[in-house]
Enzyme design. Sequence first.
Site, mmCIF file in Angstrom:
data_model
loop_
_atom_site.group_PDB
_atom_site.id
_atom_site.type_symbol
_atom_site.label_atom_id
_atom_site.label_comp_id
_atom_site.label_asym_id
_atom_site.label_seq_id
_atom_site.Cartn_x
_atom_site.Cartn_y
_atom_site.Cartn_z
ATOM 1 C CE LYS A 29 0.939 1.449 4.438
ATOM 2 N NZ LYS A 29 1.585 2.672 4.852
ATOM 3 C CG ASP A 169 -0.830 0.582 8.229
ATOM 4 O OD1 ASP A 169 -1.643 1.496 8.498
ATOM 5 O OD2 ASP A 169 0.330 0.793 7.824
HETATM 6 C C1 LIG Z 1 2.563 5.095 9.537
HETATM 7 C C2 LIG Z 1 1.557 4.085 9.022
HETATM 8 C C3 LIG Z 1 0.643 4.785 8.003
HETATM 9 O O1 LIG Z 1 -0.201 3.864 7.338
HETATM 10 O O2 LIG Z 1 2.105 2.987 8.322
HETATM 11 P P1 LIG Z 1 3.610 2.405 8.058
HETATM 12 O O3 LIG Z 1 4.504 3.517 7.677
HETATM 13 O O4 LIG Z 1 4.055 1.736 9.318
HETATM 14 O O5 LIG Z 1 3.468 1.405 6.947
HETATM 15 C C4 LIG Z 1 0.665 3.561 10.196
HETATM 16 O O6 LIG Z 1 0.140 4.597 10.965
HETATM 17 C C5 LIG Z 1 1.394 2.600 11.112
HETATM 18 O O7 LIG Z 1 0.644 1.436 11.190
HETATM 19 P P2 LIG Z 1 1.346 0.020 11.623
HETATM 20 O O8 LIG Z 1 2.619 -0.162 10.881
HETATM 21 O O9 LIG Z 1 0.293 -1.026 11.506
HETATM 22 O O10 LIG Z 1 1.712 0.347 13.116
HETATM 23 P P3 LIG Z 1 1.533 -0.525 14.456
HETATM 24 O O11 LIG Z 1 2.310 -1.787 14.282
HETATM 25 O O12 LIG Z 1 0.096 -0.622 14.835
HETATM 26 O O13 LIG Z 1 2.253 0.419 15.510
HETATM 27 C C6 LIG Z 1 3.652 0.586 15.591
HETATM 28 C C7 LIG Z 1 3.914 1.784 16.482
HETATM 29 O O14 LIG Z 1 3.612 2.990 15.759
HETATM 30 C C8 LIG Z 1 3.013 3.954 16.611
HETATM 31 N N1 LIG Z 1 1.680 4.322 16.076
HETATM 32 C C9 LIG Z 1 1.079 3.606 15.107
HETATM 33 C C10 LIG Z 1 -0.138 4.000 14.583
HETATM 34 C C11 LIG Z 1 -0.744 5.165 15.117
HETATM 35 N N2 LIG Z 1 -1.908 5.607 14.672
HETATM 36 N N3 LIG Z 1 -0.123 5.868 16.106
HETATM 37 C C12 LIG Z 1 1.088 5.471 16.588
HETATM 38 O O15 LIG Z 1 1.645 6.130 17.476
HETATM 39 C C13 LIG Z 1 2.954 3.333 17.995
HETATM 40 O O16 LIG Z 1 4.124 3.745 18.674
HETATM 41 C C14 LIG Z 1 3.031 1.840 17.720
HETATM 42 O O17 LIG Z 1 3.629 1.147 18.787
#
Ligand SMILES: C[C@@](CO)(OP(=O)(O)O)[C@H](O)COP(=O)(O)OP(=O)(O)OC[C@H]1O[C@@H](n2ccc(N)nc2=O)[C@H](O)[C@@H]1O
Length: 323
Positions: A29, A169
Amino acid sequence: MLAAARAAQKVDEAAFGGPGAVKVIAPAKVNLFLGIGQRRPDGYHEALSVMHALTMHDVLRMRLAPAQPEGPAGLSIALDCRVAEGLPPLDVPPEDNIVSRAIRRLAEAIVRSEREQVSVLLEKRIPAEAGLGGGSSDAAAALVGAAQLWGLAADDPRIEEVARTLGADVPFFLHGGCAVLDGAGDAFVRELAPMGSPVVLVRPAGGVSTAAAYRAFDECPVPVPASDRDAALAAARAQDVPLRNNLATASESLLPALADVRAWAEACPDVQQALMSGSGSAVFALCDTFEAAGRAAAQARLRGWWAHATTFGRVRAAAVPSR
Ligand SMILES: C[C@@](CO)(OP(=O)(O)O)[C@H](O)COP(=O)(O)OP(=O)(O)OC[C@H]1O[C@@H](n2ccc(N)nc2=O)[C@H](O)[C@@H]1O
Ligand SMILES: Nc1ncnc2c1ncn2[C@@H]1O[C@H](COP(=O)(O)OP(=O)(O)O)[C@@H](O)[C@H]1O
């Protein structure tokens, strides 16, 4: 040598065919829009996110078999992970891979206690720590595959409940296509009409840990203009969503090479618009044609970056025919 390796791989893949086996795709994604807000008492941040699935995907081949009589009671999981050429190996042991955790957690949720083994061959093509949701999509695909192996209905609500416990996610990949999400970026708001246009993914050396990006954001939060949020919320089609990400400054502070990728994308004649995806470290670049996307990917590789030309798609974590 290569032929021998290919023959060995064929044999392994053949073991994942027939009844009791399933092949599942796990698409990548990008976030067309990511507006991070306040940190909540549970440590997560408010997030308005528009995610779009890509046709580029990992593949999970899964098989269910009775466990060896001398093996452990209950469920055992055997995970073999193969990483595509040009990508580093995953930094987690098989038992901590989110695929194993997803299968175990679904078994607990449906109170499944059979003595059995789920074998998984995971083919990774999506780079990790890239903001492309590779681990999250693998988790959703593992839930879809395990549900099928165990005869659960595809719409059994426990699948989505377990998805939410695995990461913010993960639920998106059960729907796929293009969607607006709020809450912590995990709550489905509505679907948008997806695009099918070309896109180039560019990732400099090094990843960005999602948790580290959110910590850096807290030190220096960048607000999202209300007009951008309103435009994202009002969009009916993916192409109407304004490309914004207020986590980008935080991630650039952790990985300065991201600013080089941004500068390159802004100057590249084949790129229309570019934005860092999620917490990075991949940047996605929109191109008008597949030829332009191929040229942009080749230019990025000349700079020593990982690059891949793909398309947006109406895809989700889903079982597909194994041949
Ligand atoms: C930034 C995003 C954007 O889509 O994606 P990625 O860059 O990781 O793919 C998401 O918010 C990431 O989602 P995901 O990768 O599932 O994160 P998680 O495993 O749930 O969380 C990892 C850590 O990120 C932080 N976290 C995540 C989501 C959120 N809304 N707030 C947070 O503060 C928290 O510290 C959590 O412990
Ligand atoms: N199947 C998996 N694929 C990728 N990463 C995984 C997987 N299982 C566990 N991980 C761990 O999750 C981390 C984040 O991976 P990933 O979801 O690909 O990144 P991002 O959150 O940037 O989209 C990896 O560095 C790795 O330690």
